[in-house]
Structure formats: C-alpha cells, structure tokens
Design a protein around this motif. Structure first.
Motif, PDB file in Angstrom:
ATOM      1  N   TYR A 152       6.515   6.131  -0.716  1.00  0.00           N
ATOM      2  CA  TYR A 152       6.006   6.908  -1.853  1.00  0.00           C
ATOM      3  C   TYR A 152       6.248   8.367  -1.540  1.00  0.00           C
ATOM      4  N   ALA A 153       6.959   9.061  -2.414  1.00  0.00           N
ATOM      5  CA  ALA A 153       7.372  10.429  -2.143  1.00  0.00           C
ATOM      6  C   ALA A 153       6.223  11.406  -2.367  1.00  0.00           C
ATOM      7  N   LEU A 154       5.516  11.725  -1.322  1.00  0.00           N
ATOM      8  CA  LEU A 154       4.386  12.641  -1.440  1.00  0.00           C
ATOM      9  C   LEU A 154       4.809  14.036  -1.865  1.00  0.00           C
ATOM     10  N   CYS A 191      -2.279  11.118   6.254  1.00  0.00           N
ATOM     11  CA  CYS A 191      -2.021  10.365   5.029  1.00  0.00           C
ATOM     12  C   CYS A 191      -0.523  10.175   4.920  1.00  0.00           C
ATOM     13  N   ALA A 192      -0.077   8.952   5.064  1.00  0.00           N
ATOM     14  CA  ALA A 192       1.350   8.652   5.023  1.00  0.00           C
ATOM     15  C   ALA A 192       1.714   8.030   3.690  1.00  0.00           C
ATOM     16  N   GLY A 193       2.800   8.500   3.145  1.00  0.00           N
ATOM     17  CA  GLY A 193       3.324   7.893   1.925  1.00  0.00           C
ATOM     18  C   GLY A 193       4.307   6.806   2.315  1.00  0.00           C
ATOM     19  N   VAL A 227       0.851  -1.193   0.000  1.00  0.00           N
ATOM     20  CA  VAL A 227       0.000   0.000   0.000  1.00  0.00           C
ATOM     21  C   VAL A 227       0.884   1.238   0.000  1.00  0.00           C
ATOM     22  N   GLN A 228       0.696   2.099  -0.971  1.00  0.00           N
ATOM     23  CA  GLN A 228       1.575   3.249  -1.078  1.00  0.00           C
ATOM     24  C   GLN A 228       1.100   4.433  -0.256  1.00  0.00           C
ATOM     25  N   LEU A 229      -0.214   4.606  -0.145  1.00  0.00           N
ATOM     26  CA  LEU A 229      -0.763   5.676   0.668  1.00  0.00           C
ATOM     27  C   LEU A 229      -1.629   5.051   1.746  1.00  0.00           C
ATOM     28  N   GLN A 230      -1.473   5.508   2.952  1.00  0.00           N
ATOM     29  CA  GLN A 230      -2.235   4.977   4.068  1.00  0.00           C
ATOM     30  C   GLN A 230      -2.890   6.104   4.834  1.00  0.00           C
ATOM     31  N   ALA A 231      -4.211   6.124   4.804  1.00  0.00           N
ATOM     32  CA  ALA A 231      -4.956   7.099   5.589  1.00  0.00           C
ATOM     33  C   ALA A 231      -5.232   6.514   6.960  1.00  0.00           C
ATOM     34  N   SER A 232      -5.189   7.346   7.974  1.00  0.00           N
ATOM     35  CA  SER A 232      -5.458   6.914   9.345  1.00  0.00           C
ATOM     36  C   SER A 232      -6.059   8.069  10.131  1.00  0.00           C
ATOM     37  N   GLY A 233      -6.545   7.750  11.316  1.00  0.00           N
ATOM     38  CA  GLY A 233      -7.076   8.775  12.199  1.00  0.00           C
ATOM     39  C   GLY A 233      -8.586   8.819  12.295  1.00  0.00           C
ATOM     40  N   GLY A 234      -9.248   7.965  11.542  1.00  0.00           N
ATOM     41  CA  GLY A 234     -10.700   7.933  11.601  1.00  0.00           C
ATOM     42  C   GLY A 234     -11.187   7.346  12.912  1.00  0.00           C
ATOM     43  N   GLY A 235     -12.494   7.412  13.111  1.00  0.00           N
ATOM     44  CA  GLY A 235     -13.072   6.874  14.330  1.00  0.00           C
ATOM     45  C   GLY A 235     -14.497   7.341  14.493  1.00  0.00           C
ATOM     46  N   LEU A 236     -15.015   7.089  15.680  1.00  0.00           N
ATOM     47  CA  LEU A 236     -16.375   7.487  16.021  1.00  0.00           C
ATOM     48  C   LEU A 236     -16.335   8.805  16.779  1.00  0.00           C
ATOM     49  N   GLU A 279      -8.183  13.240 -11.889  1.00  0.00           N
ATOM     50  CA  GLU A 279      -6.792  13.139 -12.326  1.00  0.00           C
ATOM     51  C   GLU A 279      -5.919  12.425 -11.306  1.00  0.00           C
ATOM     52  N   MET A 280      -6.548  11.710 -10.379  1.00  0.00           N
ATOM     53  CA  MET A 280      -5.786  10.997  -9.363  1.00  0.00           C
ATOM     54  C   MET A 280      -4.873   9.980 -10.000  1.00  0.00           C
ATOM     55  N   ASN A 281      -3.678   9.820  -9.450  1.00  0.00           N
ATOM     56  CA  ASN A 281      -2.819   8.766  -9.959  1.00  0.00           C
ATOM     57  C   ASN A 281      -2.532   7.683  -8.935  1.00  0.00           C
ATOM     58  N   THR A 282      -2.700   7.962  -7.670  1.00  0.00           N
ATOM     59  CA  THR A 282      -2.499   6.949  -6.633  1.00  0.00           C
ATOM     60  C   THR A 282      -3.410   7.236  -5.458  1.00  0.00           C
ATOM     61  N   TRP A 283      -3.966   6.208  -4.912  1.00  0.00           N
ATOM     62  CA  TRP A 283      -4.702   6.326  -3.658  1.00  0.00           C
ATOM     63  C   TRP A 283      -4.579   5.016  -2.917  1.00  0.00           C
ATOM     64  N   GLY A 284      -4.905   5.025  -1.668  1.00  0.00           N
ATOM     65  CA  GLY A 284      -4.698   3.815  -0.872  1.00  0.00           C
ATOM     66  C   GLY A 284      -5.917   3.471  -0.062  1.00  0.00           C
TER      67      GLY A 284
END
Length: 123
Positions: free
Chosen positions: A26-28, A21-23, A1-10, A109-114
């Motif tokens: 992957y060089a963000l 969003c951590a790369g 996984v090149q991009l990792q989103a975190s921090g979600g919750g209730l 125009e997105m090229n990468t998402w995770g």
C-alpha cells in the motif's frame, strides 16, 4: 492487511517506544498518515498525523511535547516516537491513511487502517 503497526510492548512510566507503520503493498507516500489509539472501554482517540510530504503535522493535546510523528517514504513507513509515557497511554495503537492533517477531523476521514499494536505502560 494493508497497514501494519508494530513496536508496541510493555514499558515503565517515563519510558519510550517507537511505533512503526508499514504499508504492505500500500503506497503510503500518496496519503497523510495518522495515528490513533483505543483503550479498553473507550472511544478512539486521535494522536497525530503527518502529510504525505512531511510538511505539516498535527498533535493532540495529549501527544504534544511527548510524541513525534515522522515518515520515510523511501521505506513506505511512518513512525511515532513516544517519550515520557504515562499510565494513561496504555492502549492499542493504530495507524491509518487519511487526506487532511489540520486537526482531529482527520480521524473522521480515514480511508484505511490496519491491525494495531498494544502499548502497555505499567510499573
């Protein structure tokens, strides 16, 4: 996984969350970074984007005044600070890399998402 989103919750309505969003290898810093979300049964919805040097940002109407996008290229990470969350903000949130950051067209125009992170706003 090149991009990792975190921090979600209730969170309760009116509350706040900060997504990251951590790369991963992957060089963000070469790209504009954007956030979009997708709720069950709904289409992707753009939220915000920020250029590689943080000079320009864009916010959707639903995000203006409540969400703030930022990035720290030294940490290869982008952020989305979400305040005054509403029930309708419930969705899986994703970060992505793209090129331009002018309006919602960045989403096309997105090229990468995770993998995304789930945000649930509920009382």
């Amino acid at each position: 996984v090149q991009l990792q989103a975190s921090g979600g919750g209730l969170v309760q309505p009116g509350g706040s969350l900060r997504l990251s969003c951590a790369g991963n290898g992957y060089a963000l810093d070469l790209y504009t970074v954007g956030w979009f979300r997708q709720a069950p049964g709904k289409e992707r919805e753009d939220i915000s984007c920020i250029t590689f040097n943080s000079e320009s940002t864009y916010y959707s109407d639903s995000a203006k005044g409540r969400f703030t996008i930022s990035r720290d290229n030294t940490k290869n990470t982008a952020y989305l600070q979400m305040n005054d969350l509403k029930l309708e903000d419930t969705a899986v949130y994703y970060c992505a890399t793209t090129w331009r950051c002018v309006d919602s067209s960045w989403l096309q125009e997105m090229n990468t998402w995770g993998q995304g992170t789930l945000v649930t706003v509920s009382s």
